[in-house]
Write an enzyme that holds these catalytic residues in place. Structure first.
Site, mmCIF file in Angstrom:
data_model
loop_
_atom_site.group_PDB
_atom_site.id
_atom_site.type_symbol
_atom_site.label_atom_id
_atom_site.label_comp_id
_atom_site.label_asym_id
_atom_site.label_seq_id
_atom_site.Cartn_x
_atom_site.Cartn_y
_atom_site.Cartn_z
ATOM 1 N N GLY A 98 16.499 109.233 71.776
ATOM 2 C CA GLY A 98 16.732 108.826 70.391
ATOM 3 C C GLY A 98 17.703 107.669 70.218
ATOM 4 O O GLY A 98 18.356 107.559 69.178
ATOM 5 N N HIS B 142 7.073 99.608 71.246
ATOM 6 C CA HIS B 142 6.552 99.741 72.604
ATOM 7 C C HIS B 142 7.382 98.851 73.533
ATOM 8 O O HIS B 142 7.637 97.687 73.200
ATOM 9 C CB HIS B 142 5.071 99.326 72.636
HETATM 10 C C1 GAR Z 1 11.854 103.382 74.164
HETATM 11 O O1 GAR Z 1 11.987 102.489 75.230
HETATM 12 C C2 GAR Z 1 10.522 103.177 73.461
HETATM 13 O O2 GAR Z 1 10.110 101.847 73.414
HETATM 14 C C3 GAR Z 1 9.608 103.976 74.335
HETATM 15 O O3 GAR Z 1 10.349 105.142 74.641
HETATM 16 C C4 GAR Z 1 11.740 104.815 74.653
HETATM 17 C C5 GAR Z 1 12.448 105.795 73.746
HETATM 18 O O4 GAR Z 1 13.829 105.642 73.847
HETATM 19 N N1 GAR Z 1 8.371 104.281 73.680
HETATM 20 C C6 GAR Z 1 7.208 104.313 74.297
HETATM 21 O O5 GAR Z 1 7.094 104.114 75.489
HETATM 22 C C7 GAR Z 1 6.029 104.636 73.409
HETATM 23 N N2 GAR Z 1 4.812 104.303 74.059
HETATM 24 P P1 GAR Z 1 14.784 106.338 72.805
HETATM 25 O O6 GAR Z 1 14.359 107.800 72.710
HETATM 26 O O7 GAR Z 1 16.169 106.206 73.433
HETATM 27 O O8 GAR Z 1 14.673 105.640 71.503
#
Ligand code: GAR
Length: 227
Positions: free
Chosen positions: A13, A110
């Site tokens: 998050g 993404h």
């Molecule tokens: C982020 O890097 C986001 O871009 C990626 O997951 C991570 C979440 O980080 N999303 C994807 O890969 C969706 N296909 P966070 O929970 O620390 O925000």
């Protein structure tokens, strides 16, 4: 009335946190109505609780179909009067059914420059491919995976010695800046969609991308003197 965001997460998050911080700073004029995770111990739920934001864990494994799971998500989002749905590290593909409930109101981030490296672990894909630049994309969600009109992208370098984690951390720093910005444009009604393209209007109704010729150029490895 203030625009209500509903945020879907699956993990730590940090993007959620950047949205919270932008709201607190006053740069993003919206409220977070609810945060929903499909993963019980997602740290993002703790971040939300610390801010007194209502949270829900909705375990997709407990539902017979994707649609049933999504119906529950939609019920919660509607209960909290959510206007815009934000996929902030939500690791499930959403279906046409969900999208039809919030047309042009669902944003995803993404960790790659789409349309490169769609799907799972884009950062690992980029490191393994050997690209010299990668980055992040915020886009509207349509019925295809990691697809839909692109709102903003940010690029960074990929070093030869980068691990997947090195690159992921560098990309996250971009994500934390571009995601709240894109959400703010949507909240302010400044995004015009034309087919697969978007135009961001500046405050005087001009195309924001055309009014500046100051955009930097990222080249990696760097050019040597004389080039
Ligand atoms: C982020 O890097 C986001 O871009 C990626 O997951 C991570 C979440 O980080 N999303 C994807 O890969 C969706 N296909 P966070 O929970 O620390 O925000």
């Amino acid at each position: 009335m203030t625009t209500k965001l509903g945020i879907l997460i699956s993990g730590s998050g940090t993007n959620l946190q950047s949205i919270i911080n932008s709201i607190k700073r006053g740069s993003l004029k919206a409220d977070i109505g609810v945060v929903i995770s499909n993963v019980e111990n997602a740290y993002g739920l703790i971040r939300a609780k610390k801010e007194d934001i209502p949270t829900y864990f909705v375990d997709h494994r407990k539902y017979k179909s994707r649609k049933d799971h999504e119906a529950k998500l939609i019920e919660i989002l509607q209960d909290y009067g959510v206007d815009i749905v934000i996929l902030a590290g939500y690791m499930r593909v959403i279906t046409d059914y969900f999208i039809s409930q919030y047309p042009n109101k669902i944003l995803n981030i993404h960790p790659a420059i789409l349309p490169s490296f769609k799907g799972v672990d884009a950062q690992k894909q980029a490191v393994e491919y050997g690209v010299k630049l990668s980055g992040a994309t915020v886009h509207f969600v349509d019925e295809k995976v990691d697809h839909g009109p692109i709102i903003i992208q940010g690029a960074t370098i990929v070093n030869e010695k980068d691990t997947r984690e090195d690159l992921a951390n560098r990309i996250l720093k971009i994500e934390h800046r571009i995601f709240p910005q894109a959400i703010s444009w949507l909240v302010e009604g400044r995004i015009q969609i034309n087919g697969n393209k978007t135009y961001i209007k500046d405050k005087k109704d001009k195309n924001l991308a055309e009014i500046s010729d100051l955009h930097p150029c990222i080249i990696n490895p760097p050019l040597e003197e004389g080039f």
